[in-house]
Design a protein around this motif. Structure first.
Motif, PDB file in Angstrom:
ATOM      1  N   GLU A 183      78.547  50.582  36.091  1.00 34.22           N
ATOM      2  CA  GLU A 183      78.850  51.706  35.201  1.00 34.22           C
ATOM      3  C   GLU A 183      80.331  52.051  35.251  1.00 34.22           C
ATOM      4  O   GLU A 183      80.951  52.355  34.221  1.00 34.22           O
ATOM      5  CB  GLU A 183      78.010  52.931  35.578  1.00 34.22           C
ATOM      6  N   GLN A 185      82.706  49.934  35.935  1.00 30.97           N
ATOM      7  CA  GLN A 185      83.372  48.845  35.220  1.00 30.97           C
ATOM      8  C   GLN A 185      83.292  49.065  33.707  1.00 30.97           C
ATOM      9  O   GLN A 185      84.259  48.840  32.980  1.00 30.97           O
ATOM     10  CB  GLN A 185      82.726  47.508  35.586  1.00 30.97           C
ATOM     11  N   ARG A 186      82.129  49.480  33.243  1.00 27.60           N
ATOM     12  CA  ARG A 186      81.960  49.711  31.801  1.00 27.60           C
ATOM     13  C   ARG A 186      82.911  50.793  31.305  1.00 27.60           C
ATOM     14  O   ARG A 186      83.567  50.644  30.264  1.00 27.60           O
ATOM     15  CB  ARG A 186      80.507  50.104  31.500  1.00 27.60           C
ATOM     16  N   GLN A 187      82.994  51.908  32.043  1.00 32.83           N
ATOM     17  CA  GLN A 187      83.876  52.999  31.632  1.00 32.83           C
ATOM     18  C   GLN A 187      85.334  52.560  31.633  1.00 32.83           C
ATOM     19  O   GLN A 187      86.097  52.914  30.715  1.00 32.83           O
ATOM     20  CB  GLN A 187      83.668  54.204  32.553  1.00 32.83           C
ATOM     21  N   GLU A 190      86.044  50.385  28.653  1.00 26.91           N
ATOM     22  CA  GLU A 190      86.120  51.183  27.422  1.00 26.91           C
ATOM     23  C   GLU A 190      87.452  51.914  27.321  1.00 26.91           C
ATOM     24  O   GLU A 190      88.052  52.000  26.239  1.00 26.91           O
ATOM     25  CB  GLU A 190      84.967  52.185  27.378  1.00 26.91           C
ATOM     26  N   ARG A 238      87.742  42.573  33.366  1.00 23.50           N
ATOM     27  CA  ARG A 238      88.561  43.539  32.627  1.00 23.50           C
ATOM     28  C   ARG A 238      89.880  42.913  32.195  1.00 23.50           C
ATOM     29  O   ARG A 238      90.301  43.028  31.038  1.00 23.50           O
ATOM     30  CB  ARG A 238      88.874  44.760  33.506  1.00 23.50           C
TER      31      ARG A 238
END
Length: 309
Positions: A183, A185-187, A190, A238
């Motif tokens: 989570e 990593q996702r943020q 984004e 990333r």
């Protein structure tokens, strides 16, 4: 500069237990000169270019400039309070590192010494003075060199602009604090995309983002353990995603520059270098051997002789 191998232009970011000390006069100079410029970038360059659905909320965001942060270069958002924190000491530290890289580039000095300093400060938590003091260099004398002044300014200004857009993305995308692993990593991915979108609208070279990424990796390496546990992780995924976007469409980030064709070529080079870096840090053992090698070949004890004025 773009032909240098990637590890020659890492700059520090994130959090560390190390402390770098500046005089009250130096901090006041940041408050008087740098803070107004950052406020101008935020409210004149970033917010007016946001997609319309974000502008009203962005107007409520507050820029906070405490004197110190948790580490030498700690920039972060507090989404629940709609705040972006940019400590004055961290801004001055980032500016000093940008100046060092520009000076070393102008004199063809071995920039590995800068990495030795950063690794010792961030990774080994050694008690070291501020960057220019550690290298025995005078800021005003370095800025008398036009090449150094121009390049350091580009590194610093584009880096701060990326940081502002990235942290603003965390707020406007309703990200949560305290998340970990996938989570987190996702943020972060984004927020990276949000910041790159700003540079695409601006049509400007996002040079400074690489200094941010490479430095964050020193503090928060992209190991498998880091992917699981770190709260503000840097990962090969990333970095590779950013590199792919830059290589696939460099003109997206060059249309606002004075010479778009030349700038697009430079951005393409940056993308390739970043992709190479992403491949390298996929190897968990890389950090374990690169830092000791630098300490041996480019020792901290020789910083003052590494690129004299």
């Amino acid at each position: 500069m773009l032909k240098k191998v990637f590890f020659l232009w890492i700059v520090t970011a994130g959090f560390s237990t190390a402390e770098v000390v500046y005089s009250p006069a130096e901090i006041q100079r940041v408050r008087e000169r740098t803070v107004p410029s950052i406020q101008s970038v935020m409210w004149q360059d970033i917010v007016p270019r946001l997609p319309s659905e974000y502008r009203a909320r962005a107007s409520d965001v507050k820029l906070i400039f405490p004197e110190r942060g948790p580490g030498p270069m700690s920039f972060y958002a507090a989404p629940a309070r709609q705040e972006i924190h940019l400590p004055l000491t961290s801004l001055r530290f980032y500016d000093d590192i940008a100046t060092l890289h520009a000076w070393f580039e102008s004199r063809s000095c071995p920039q590995e010494y800068i990495q030795t300093y950063l690794a010792a400060l961030l990774r080994a938590d050694e008690n070291l003075p501020a960057p220019l003091v550690a290298f025995g260099l005078d800021r005003d004398k370095l800025f008398a060199d036009n090449y150094t002044y121009d390049l350091s300014g580009k590194i610093f200004s584009s880096g701060v602009q990326f940081l502002l857009a990235h942290e603003l993305g965390h707020i406007l995308l309703d990200h949560r604090t305290g998340v970990e692993g996938a989570e987190s990593q996702r943020q972060e991915a984004e927020a990276d995309t949000f910041a790159l979108d700003h540079f695409a609208r601006l049509g400007g070279n996002p040079m400074g983002i690489f200094w941010y990424y490479q430095a964050a990796w020193w503090h928060d390496p992209a190991s498998e353990k880091g992917r699981r546990e770190n709260s503000h992780p840097v990962s090969a995924e990333r970095i590779r995603a950013m590199a792919t976007r830059l290589m696939d469409n460099p003109g997206e980030f060059a249309h606002g520059e004075a010479d778009p064709a030349r700038e697009a070529n430079l951005i393409s080079q940056l993308g390739m270098m970043t992709a190479a870096f992403a491949d390298l840090i996929d190897d968990d053992s890389f950090l374990n051997w690169i830092a000791p090698a630098m300490f041996n070949d480019f020792p901290v004890s020789n910083l003052r002789n590494s690129c004299p004025h």
